[in-house]
Design an enzyme around this catalytic site. Structure first.
Site, mmCIF file in Angstrom:
data_model
loop_
_atom_site.group_PDB
_atom_site.id
_atom_site.type_symbol
_atom_site.label_atom_id
_atom_site.label_comp_id
_atom_site.label_asym_id
_atom_site.label_seq_id
_atom_site.Cartn_x
_atom_site.Cartn_y
_atom_site.Cartn_z
ATOM 1 N N ILE A 10 1.945 6.389 5.335
ATOM 2 C CA ILE A 10 2.520 5.683 6.477
ATOM 3 C C ILE A 10 3.219 4.406 6.010
ATOM 4 O O ILE A 10 4.276 4.041 6.518
ATOM 5 C CB ILE A 10 1.429 5.382 7.513
ATOM 6 C CG1 ILE A 10 0.848 6.697 8.054
ATOM 7 C CG2 ILE A 10 1.992 4.552 8.666
ATOM 8 C CD1 ILE A 10 -0.357 6.530 8.956
ATOM 9 N N TYR A 24 -15.768 10.808 8.494
ATOM 10 C CA TYR A 24 -15.010 9.600 8.188
ATOM 11 C C TYR A 24 -15.903 8.536 7.558
ATOM 12 O O TYR A 24 -15.414 7.552 7.013
ATOM 13 C CB TYR A 24 -14.331 9.079 9.458
ATOM 14 C CG TYR A 24 -13.108 8.222 9.199
ATOM 15 C CD1 TYR A 24 -11.996 8.746 8.549
ATOM 16 C CD2 TYR A 24 -13.069 6.900 9.611
ATOM 17 C CE1 TYR A 24 -10.873 7.967 8.320
ATOM 18 C CE2 TYR A 24 -11.944 6.116 9.388
ATOM 19 C CZ TYR A 24 -10.848 6.659 8.742
ATOM 20 O OH TYR A 24 -9.743 5.881 8.520
ATOM 21 N N TYR A 54 -7.842 3.413 12.770
ATOM 22 C CA TYR A 54 -8.118 4.774 13.251
ATOM 23 C C TYR A 54 -9.211 4.695 14.302
ATOM 24 O O TYR A 54 -10.054 3.783 14.262
ATOM 25 C CB TYR A 54 -8.521 5.692 12.086
ATOM 26 C CG TYR A 54 -8.776 7.125 12.492
ATOM 27 C CD1 TYR A 54 -7.818 7.844 13.206
ATOM 28 C CD2 TYR A 54 -9.978 7.758 12.169
ATOM 29 C CE1 TYR A 54 -8.062 9.158 13.594
ATOM 30 C CE2 TYR A 54 -10.221 9.070 12.542
ATOM 31 C CZ TYR A 54 -9.259 9.760 13.264
ATOM 32 O OH TYR A 54 -9.501 11.052 13.650
ATOM 33 N N GLY A 101 0.735 -1.248 0.000
ATOM 34 C CA GLY A 101 0.000 0.000 0.000
ATOM 35 C C GLY A 101 0.768 1.303 0.000
ATOM 36 O O GLY A 101 0.137 2.366 -0.073
ATOM 37 N N ILE A 106 -3.489 -0.227 3.501
ATOM 38 C CA ILE A 106 -4.390 -0.091 2.354
ATOM 39 C C ILE A 106 -5.725 0.489 2.832
ATOM 40 O O ILE A 106 -6.298 -0.003 3.804
ATOM 41 C CB ILE A 106 -4.652 -1.465 1.695
ATOM 42 C CG1 ILE A 106 -3.339 -2.132 1.289
ATOM 43 C CG2 ILE A 106 -5.573 -1.323 0.494
ATOM 44 C CD1 ILE A 106 -3.498 -3.584 0.852
#
Length: 293
Positions: free
Chosen positions: A26, A164, A154, A19, A99
């Site tokens: 990150i 989100y 998250y 990813g 990902i």
């Protein structure tokens, strides 16, 4: 990263990072830090990311790391990826899942009006793909006993963050897959965890409506401030190393203390001022959210 100390935590280990796209991601930072800690690295992403990202640059920085094209939502792609990886490296010691994608967020669809085909795509790309990676790694004998599998989550998996949207659902699925797979992987001493990271200015993160405000709010609410992508990578390295061989099935918060805070004094003062300033309250639509008296 010549100014950074390295400890050889991953010396002699091999792994793959799924990813990474560019320097802001990150996954990119994890690959780079893992390499600098002594690991041999392979990198994987979808074909379009290889064309539009900077993955060749990352591969060069990681000792000419092999780049494996793979769409993690397709069984045949994942199967081929692990066959190719095993030919190049033999079984690896760690797998990193970095990902995530939501077309509903990109198109700013309200949660109440989600496009369900896009919603299923969000769940597949951002959640089920972890299950697929783990399953095909096992089927192909592509991960060693005592290995480590790590995915990025998250806090919206557990709390509501309005913009989100369906990514919160996807992160909940991701963490559930970690818990479900944990005991099964433990039979081979393999551990699996997620890191719940601060809001981070990545390509995906910055596409969330109101992300700048989310980032500022989180920074004010975190005793240590927001964690950067590079700091997340430093933490990730410990979870890929033998130092954490008994840590599994955990969602580990790396957020400057945000997840444990109720409120900070600056935020309390800010909210108090906003609630008592009628013009400001009107500008930020606070009128509909006034507390009961």
């Amino acid at each position: 990263m010549p100014d950074k100390a390295h400890y050889g935590l991953l010396k002699g280990k091999k792994g793959i990072v799924f990813g990474p796209l560019d320097e802001s991601s990150i996954g990119w930072q994890i690959a780079l830090h893992a390499y600098n800690e002594g690991a041999e690295i392979a990198i994987s992403n979808v074909a379009t990311a290889l064309r539009f990202g900077n993955i060749d640059e990352l591969a060069g920085k990681c000792g000419d790391a092999p780049v494996i094209v793979c769409d993690a939502t397709k069984n045949e792609d994942v199967d081929k990826a692990f066959v190719e990886l095993k030919k190049k490296f033999g079984p690896v010691d760690f797998i990193v899942h970095s990902i995530g994608m939501s077309q509903n967020i990109r198109k700013q669809m309200p949660y109440e009006e989600l496009n369900y085909e896009w919603f299923m795509r969000t769940l597949d790309v951002s959640g089920m793909s972890l299950h697929r990676l783990v399953s095909y790694a096992l089927r192909n004998g592509a991960i060693n006993d005592g290995g480590s599998i790590l995915a990025l989550s998250y806090i919206a998996s557990q709390r509501n963050y309005w913009t989100y949207s369906d990514m919160g659902d996807a992160k909940s699925l991701l963490e559930s897959i970690v818990r479900s797979y944990g005991p099964r992987l433990a039979q081979r001493g393999i551990r699996i965890n997620t890191i719940s990271q601060s809001p981070t200015y990545t390509k995906a993160g910055s596409g969330i409506p109101g992300f700048e405000q989310m980032h500022e709010y989180s920074d004010l609410m975190s005793p240590l401030g927001n964690a950067s992508a590079e700091e997340c990578a430093e933490y990730a390295v410990t979870l890929l190393s033998d130092l954490t061989r008994k840590v599994t099935m955990q969602n580990l918060f790396h957020d400057g203390g945000y997840s444990s805070m109720g409120a900070t004094i600056p935020m309390i003062r800010l909210a108090h001022e906003a609630l008592h300033d009628e013009d400001l309250a009107r500008r930020v639509d606070l009128e509909d959210y006034k507390p009961s008296r």
